[in-house]
Motif scaffolding. Sequence first.
Motif, PDB file in Angstrom:
ATOM      1  N   LEU A 164      15.882  -2.417  14.083  1.00  0.00           N
ATOM      2  CA  LEU A 164      16.908  -1.440  13.727  1.00  0.00           C
ATOM      3  C   LEU A 164      16.691  -0.927  12.306  1.00  0.00           C
ATOM      4  O   LEU A 164      16.146  -1.620  11.446  1.00  0.00           O
ATOM      5  N   LEU A 165      17.122   0.304  12.070  1.00  0.00           N
ATOM      6  CA  LEU A 165      17.158   0.824  10.708  1.00  0.00           C
ATOM      7  C   LEU A 165      18.309   0.154   9.965  1.00  0.00           C
ATOM      8  O   LEU A 165      19.381  -0.069  10.523  1.00  0.00           O
ATOM      9  N   GLU A 166      18.070  -0.147   8.702  1.00  0.00           N
ATOM     10  CA  GLU A 166      19.036  -0.889   7.910  1.00  0.00           C
ATOM     11  C   GLU A 166      19.257  -0.203   6.569  1.00  0.00           C
ATOM     12  O   GLU A 166      18.539   0.732   6.210  1.00  0.00           O
ATOM     13  N   ASP A 167      20.235  -0.691   5.834  1.00  0.00           N
ATOM     14  CA  ASP A 167      20.401  -0.399   4.405  1.00  0.00           C
ATOM     15  C   ASP A 167      20.268  -1.738   3.687  1.00  0.00           C
ATOM     16  O   ASP A 167      21.129  -2.154   2.919  1.00  0.00           O
ATOM     17  N   GLY A 168      19.149  -2.427   3.974  1.00  0.00           N
ATOM     18  CA  GLY A 168      19.005  -3.850   3.774  1.00  0.00           C
ATOM     19  C   GLY A 168      19.007  -4.318   2.334  1.00  0.00           C
ATOM     20  O   GLY A 168      18.385  -3.724   1.459  1.00  0.00           O
ATOM     21  N   GLN A 169      19.687  -5.456   2.117  1.00  0.00           N
ATOM     22  CA  GLN A 169      19.701  -6.134   0.836  1.00  0.00           C
ATOM     23  C   GLN A 169      19.123  -7.556   0.993  1.00  0.00           C
ATOM     24  O   GLN A 169      17.938  -7.750   0.827  1.00  0.00           O
ATOM     25  N   VAL A 170      19.938  -8.535   1.369  1.00  0.00           N
ATOM     26  CA  VAL A 170      19.507  -9.938   1.350  1.00  0.00           C
ATOM     27  C   VAL A 170      19.451 -10.497   2.771  1.00  0.00           C
ATOM     28  O   VAL A 170      20.438 -10.447   3.513  1.00  0.00           O
ATOM     29  N   ASP A 199       0.794  -1.224   0.000  1.00  0.00           N
ATOM     30  CA  ASP A 199       0.000   0.000   0.000  1.00  0.00           C
ATOM     31  C   ASP A 199       0.831   1.280   0.000  1.00  0.00           C
ATOM     32  O   ASP A 199       0.280   2.367  -0.186  1.00  0.00           O
ATOM     33  N   GLY A 200       2.132   1.166   0.232  1.00  0.00           N
ATOM     34  CA  GLY A 200       2.976   2.352   0.304  1.00  0.00           C
ATOM     35  C   GLY A 200       4.269   2.161  -0.450  1.00  0.00           C
ATOM     36  O   GLY A 200       4.625   1.053  -0.877  1.00  0.00           O
ATOM     37  N   ASN A 201       4.999   3.267  -0.621  1.00  0.00           N
ATOM     38  CA  ASN A 201       6.235   3.261  -1.397  1.00  0.00           C
ATOM     39  C   ASN A 201       7.459   3.304  -0.490  1.00  0.00           C
ATOM     40  O   ASN A 201       7.442   3.934   0.570  1.00  0.00           O
ATOM     41  N   ASP A 202       8.519   2.623  -0.929  1.00  0.00           N
ATOM     42  CA  ASP A 202       9.813   2.618  -0.271  1.00  0.00           C
ATOM     43  C   ASP A 202      10.781   1.910  -1.220  1.00  0.00           C
ATOM     44  O   ASP A 202      10.329   1.267  -2.172  1.00  0.00           O
ATOM     45  N   PRO A 203      12.075   2.003  -0.976  1.00  0.00           N
ATOM     46  CA  PRO A 203      13.023   1.306  -1.866  1.00  0.00           C
ATOM     47  C   PRO A 203      13.079  -0.195  -1.567  1.00  0.00           C
ATOM     48  O   PRO A 203      14.100  -0.720  -1.123  1.00  0.00           O
ATOM     49  N   TYR A 204      11.949  -0.884  -1.803  1.00  0.00           N
ATOM     50  CA  TYR A 204      11.897  -2.333  -1.586  1.00  0.00           C
ATOM     51  C   TYR A 204      12.872  -3.003  -2.567  1.00  0.00           C
ATOM     52  O   TYR A 204      12.757  -2.847  -3.772  1.00  0.00           O
ATOM     53  N   THR A 205      13.792  -3.781  -2.017  1.00  0.00           N
ATOM     54  CA  THR A 205      14.917  -4.241  -2.825  1.00  0.00           C
ATOM     55  C   THR A 205      14.897  -5.753  -3.053  1.00  0.00           C
ATOM     56  O   THR A 205      14.706  -6.207  -4.169  1.00  0.00           O
ATOM     57  N   ASP A 238       7.687 -16.992   6.454  1.00  0.00           N
ATOM     58  CA  ASP A 238       7.659 -15.607   6.887  1.00  0.00           C
ATOM     59  C   ASP A 238       8.362 -14.739   5.841  1.00  0.00           C
ATOM     60  O   ASP A 238       9.092 -15.242   4.991  1.00  0.00           O
ATOM     61  N   LEU A 239       8.132 -13.431   5.910  1.00  0.00           N
ATOM     62  CA  LEU A 239       8.589 -12.532   4.842  1.00  0.00           C
ATOM     63  C   LEU A 239       9.571 -11.497   5.383  1.00  0.00           C
ATOM     64  O   LEU A 239       9.298 -10.835   6.380  1.00  0.00           O
ATOM     65  N   PHE A 240      10.694 -11.366   4.675  1.00  0.00           N
ATOM     66  CA  PHE A 240      11.699 -10.349   4.991  1.00  0.00           C
ATOM     67  C   PHE A 240      12.039  -9.614   3.695  1.00  0.00           C
ATOM     68  O   PHE A 240      12.465 -10.232   2.723  1.00  0.00           O
ATOM     69  N   ILE A 241      11.849  -8.287   3.690  1.00  0.00           N
ATOM     70  CA  ILE A 241      12.144  -7.480   2.512  1.00  0.00           C
ATOM     71  C   ILE A 241      13.232  -6.483   2.870  1.00  0.00           C
ATOM     72  O   ILE A 241      13.023  -5.572   3.675  1.00  0.00           O
ATOM     73  N   GLY A 242      14.429  -6.668   2.274  1.00  0.00           N
ATOM     74  CA  GLY A 242      15.453  -5.641   2.390  1.00  0.00           C
ATOM     75  C   GLY A 242      15.011  -4.409   1.625  1.00  0.00           C
ATOM     76  O   GLY A 242      14.474  -4.511   0.520  1.00  0.00           O
ATOM     77  N   SER A 243      15.228  -3.243   2.204  1.00  0.00           N
ATOM     78  CA  SER A 243      14.722  -1.996   1.601  1.00  0.00           C
ATOM     79  C   SER A 243      15.782  -0.910   1.665  1.00  0.00           C
ATOM     80  O   SER A 243      15.530   0.222   2.099  1.00  0.00           O
ATOM     81  N   GLY A 244      16.992  -1.261   1.248  1.00  0.00           N
ATOM     82  CA  GLY A 244      18.106  -0.344   1.398  1.00  0.00           C
ATOM     83  C   GLY A 244      17.988   0.909   0.563  1.00  0.00           C
ATOM     84  O   GLY A 244      17.848   0.832  -0.662  1.00  0.00           O
ATOM     85  N   PRO A 245      18.055   2.088   1.183  1.00  0.00           N
ATOM     86  CA  PRO A 245      18.064   3.339   0.414  1.00  0.00           C
ATOM     87  C   PRO A 245      19.321   3.502  -0.426  1.00  0.00           C
ATOM     88  O   PRO A 245      19.341   4.240  -1.383  1.00  0.00           O
ATOM     89  N   GLY A 246      20.431   2.797  -0.048  1.00  0.00           N
ATOM     90  CA  GLY A 246      21.670   2.879  -0.809  1.00  0.00           C
ATOM     91  C   GLY A 246      22.590   3.944  -0.271  1.00  0.00           C
ATOM     92  O   GLY A 246      22.650   5.041  -0.808  1.00  0.00           O
ATOM     93  N   GLY A 247      23.289   3.658   0.831  1.00  0.00           N
ATOM     94  CA  GLY A 247      24.220   4.609   1.424  1.00  0.00           C
ATOM     95  C   GLY A 247      23.689   5.321   2.637  1.00  0.00           C
ATOM     96  O   GLY A 247      24.401   6.088   3.283  1.00  0.00           O
ATOM     97  N   SER A 248      22.424   5.080   2.999  1.00  0.00           N
ATOM     98  CA  SER A 248      21.835   5.630   4.221  1.00  0.00           C
ATOM     99  C   SER A 248      20.910   4.569   4.797  1.00  0.00           C
ATOM    100  O   SER A 248      20.823   3.463   4.269  1.00  0.00           O
ATOM    101  N   THR A 249      20.241   4.877   5.901  1.00  0.00           N
ATOM    102  CA  THR A 249      19.418   3.866   6.552  1.00  0.00           C
ATOM    103  C   THR A 249      17.932   4.175   6.409  1.00  0.00           C
ATOM    104  O   THR A 249      17.523   5.312   6.185  1.00  0.00           O
TER     105      THR A 249
END
Length: 582
Positions: free
Chosen positions: A251-257, A192-198, A212-223
Amino acid sequence: MKHFCFFLLGQLAIPLYAQSAFTRITDPTNPVVVFANTAAPYKGLAWIDVDGDNLPDLFMSQRFLFHNDGSGQFTELNNIPGAQSGQIAAGSSWGDLDNDGDPDCITASANSALHINGGDGTTFSIATSTVPDLIGFPAWDCVVADVDNNGLLDLLFVHAENFHNTGPFPCKFYLQTSAGVFEQQTGYEFTDGNDPYTIPTWTDYDLDGDLDLFIGSGPGGSTGPDYRYKNLLKENGLFGLQRITAAPFNLLEDGQVYNFIDYDNDGDMDGMLTNYAGVKSRFWKNNNGVYTLTNMPFTTTANAYLSNTLGDVDNDGDLDVLLSVDGTRQVRLYRNNGSGGFLPLEIAGSADTTTCSIGLADFDNDGDLDFATNGPLGGRALFRNDNLTNGRNWVAFKLVGVNSNRSAIGAKIRVKATINGQPVWQIREVLAHNSFQTQNDLRQHVGFNDAGSIDSLEIRWPSGLVQQFGTQEVNRFYNITEGEPPVDISVGIVDPSREKPSFEVFPNPTPNLFRLDGRSAPVPIQQVQVVDHLGKKVGATINFIDLNQYGIELNPDLPGGAYWVRAVFENGQMVTRMVVKN
């Protein structure tokens, strides 16, 4: 606008190591290592057996498909139709979406798509129109999984805000509620919303029997926030996702995998997350359900990590880690030390240009894990495991669902063996996404070091069925169909001269009587079944005639429609043909 940092010169900052742990394949006659790759910097790969010959084939996003011919050789097939270029990223995920016995796929790119296997692994048709509102949707990555355990694979496409030429858009999430019917889901933050879902990962991190579901959502160089959800199917009897907000997943992340694995063989799933440059990567040790952030050699400093993928590359009985760093061409290897940590950095191998994706498979069927990489242009490379296992023992399992989804995605394997004089249980989970935009082979590889046999084997299927078996031999390939015992297919699988078997059914369509004729096949048929679109056995009388010929009578009360005749040959190869009852 947030962007990934392109460290294309970063490879100069990493010292060149004298020797790589894996052997890079450079044969110029092998198309998988010389094909004209696209320049897109972020794209994955998938190891998947497209034609059921027990040799993992290779799909290189955005569209390139290669058939594994055995003995380390590949043939380039026709491109996957509709899986075209047009943006900087592309992923894929593979599984038997229509439960007809061969793997299909979804692809994420500027125009995401659904592709159906034509039955021989060389032809695929585009079926995107069957998925509501998917045509033209730009996705960064995608994944298939049976999230409600109804025997049908569901679809998730993630869109990375500010990384596409159009948008931003929320993610697209579909449940396959009946065969070929995909219903779009809403009501979650990611739908329903936008973010850098990666990078999305479905995994049973708490081992309660649902994904269960885990989505890394890294902004790329920030959290920023990652999106982590517990599946409530086992708690409530109905599929639903509950956001995980408790420490340490707050925690805030710059999440990938994200990957959840039992790295210390203590019976629970530990966690790993590669973060991009904005924050250090994470490793969570699981102590009976309590997750503790634990320092490892790859979590001490922030780095532009993309892939993490895990496998027992030295067959010593525990899981090792391979990592990629954006802008560098080296794949990093950290071997498990067997005492709760990892050994210092080794270079697994180096491509010609930057690598982003790493996918594991025993592509030459010699009992150890090899890997491939993808990235812009010369980032595509193939590496063979020649020197790491030192004769240590192993086993590989291929699972086939019946009441569960045909690809057995979500199934867990537990194996016990005596390693170095101690009883050790190991866990493997069948998943259709294990790395950055990438999928490892669905076959599950387990190393056993000096163990001379498997003491106990347990399969937990998504349907809820639990199968337990006793002693099994090591250094074997096994096929296990849900509800049936393991079948050793090692003799056939290691024979590079084997031909692909086949058979015909006639008359077709038929009222209820027909014949299976497999006399042209080079090996005997071991088993024949008739199944419906879910892969479940249906009522049929099967009579052996002679020389790979069978007479089959469908039960008269079966409704008209399409069914599938499945033949398993003595070399472990499985072939399926459709028969229509009129």
